[in-house]
Design an enzyme around this catalytic site. Sequence first.
Site, PDB file in Angstrom:
ATOM      1  CG  ASP A 137      13.437 -15.900   9.305  1.00 14.24           C
ATOM      2  OD1 ASP A 137      12.490 -16.336   9.978  1.00 14.24           O
ATOM      3  OD2 ASP A 137      13.736 -16.346   8.182  1.00 14.24           O
ATOM      4  CB  CYS A 163      10.827 -17.923  -8.101  1.00 17.26           C
ATOM      5  SG  CYS A 163      10.954 -18.104  -9.873  1.00 17.26           S
ATOM      6  NE  ARG A 166      -3.313   2.083   3.194  1.00 18.19           N
ATOM      7  CZ  ARG A 166      -2.880   3.043   4.014  1.00 18.19           C
ATOM      8  NH1 ARG A 166      -1.627   3.020   4.450  1.00 18.19           N
ATOM      9  NH2 ARG A 166      -3.684   4.022   4.374  1.00 18.19           N
ATOM     10  CD  GLU A 177      11.785 -21.291  33.702  1.00 19.03           C
ATOM     11  OE1 GLU A 177      10.997 -21.536  32.765  1.00 19.03           O
ATOM     12  OE2 GLU A 177      11.585 -20.410  34.562  1.00 19.03           O
TER      13      GLU A 177
END
Length: 325
Positions: free
Chosen positions: A128, A74, A22, A188
């Site tokens: 990531d 791709c 956008r 932890e």
Amino acid sequence: MIKRIAVLTSGGDAPGMNAAIRAVTRSAIEQGWTVLGVREGYLGLVTNQFRELDARSVGGIIQLGGTMLGSARCKEFREESGRKQALHNLSKNGVDALIVIGGNGSQTGAYALSQMGFPVNGVASTIDNDLVGSDITIGVDTALNIALEAIDRLKTTASSHRRAFLVEVMGRDCGYLALMSGIAGGAEAVVIPEFETTPEQVAQTISAAYARGKSHALVVVAEGAKHDADALFRYLNENYKDELGFEVRATTLGHVQRGGAPLAYDRLLASRLGYGAVEALARGEYGVLCGMKGGQVTTTPLAEVAGKTKSLDERLLKLAQVLAR
Ligand code: F6P
């Protein structure tokens, strides 16, 4: 002089990609350019899938997850013949410049295209957070919050049953999502690819948490760690059954982390980076990644980004360990 640009999203989708499409579209229209959206990333470049985007066709998408243009990984584009076909289709459609919204592999593709002389700019987007050239990328904050919600939920059931949970989060070969959700979720232990943790160390951490009187133990494991959650689960059951104090369960969050609506941070980041990438084209700056560094929208040459991965701040792992007492 630019008159028409194309925009594509490539690689794993990330919450906020629609907000970036956008922003690119409307910023380009502001420049007086026309905009073509390319279907399914580089595949659409190779197979000639272009359609015009106007201000209205990107309306009502800022709050939507995924990508309205579709995305793909791709194989053809990795070959020079595929890239030549892409250049042919770009010129056939009268496109003067391209904006690639995506992560590592996608920006490496963008660099390859710009090396062939075509004006391309990138927008930093991957959950990531392993992309050189941006402190944070589009999708990271939302994915982190999704992981965190799961961790919070798992903690309550873990406490009710006095269990240890191994929670596996995405991130490919990068431990950022695991480390940050581990710190924010009060885990932890955190197991990440960048710093090896042995299964014995995980066992010791869990039994030490039990000995300290904790009602549960939560271990966040990055999918790219040497021992993933499944491997650790099998190891603990085979070697430490009934010896850890806690019973152990494993949960893999997987693609849940990539889905759903982008949170405010990702919408804003995507809007700023999409606008920034168009502004860079308008001032004649090509072959760069638009990212966020030190709170500012910046550009970094794709040559410095392609094929590289960002390193993790070691001090954050220390922080996770200290706060896990
Ligand atoms: O790069 C984003 C990412 O979600 C990684 O965290 C994960 O390893 C990979 O994509 C999964 O890829 P796919 O959606 O092709 O299974």
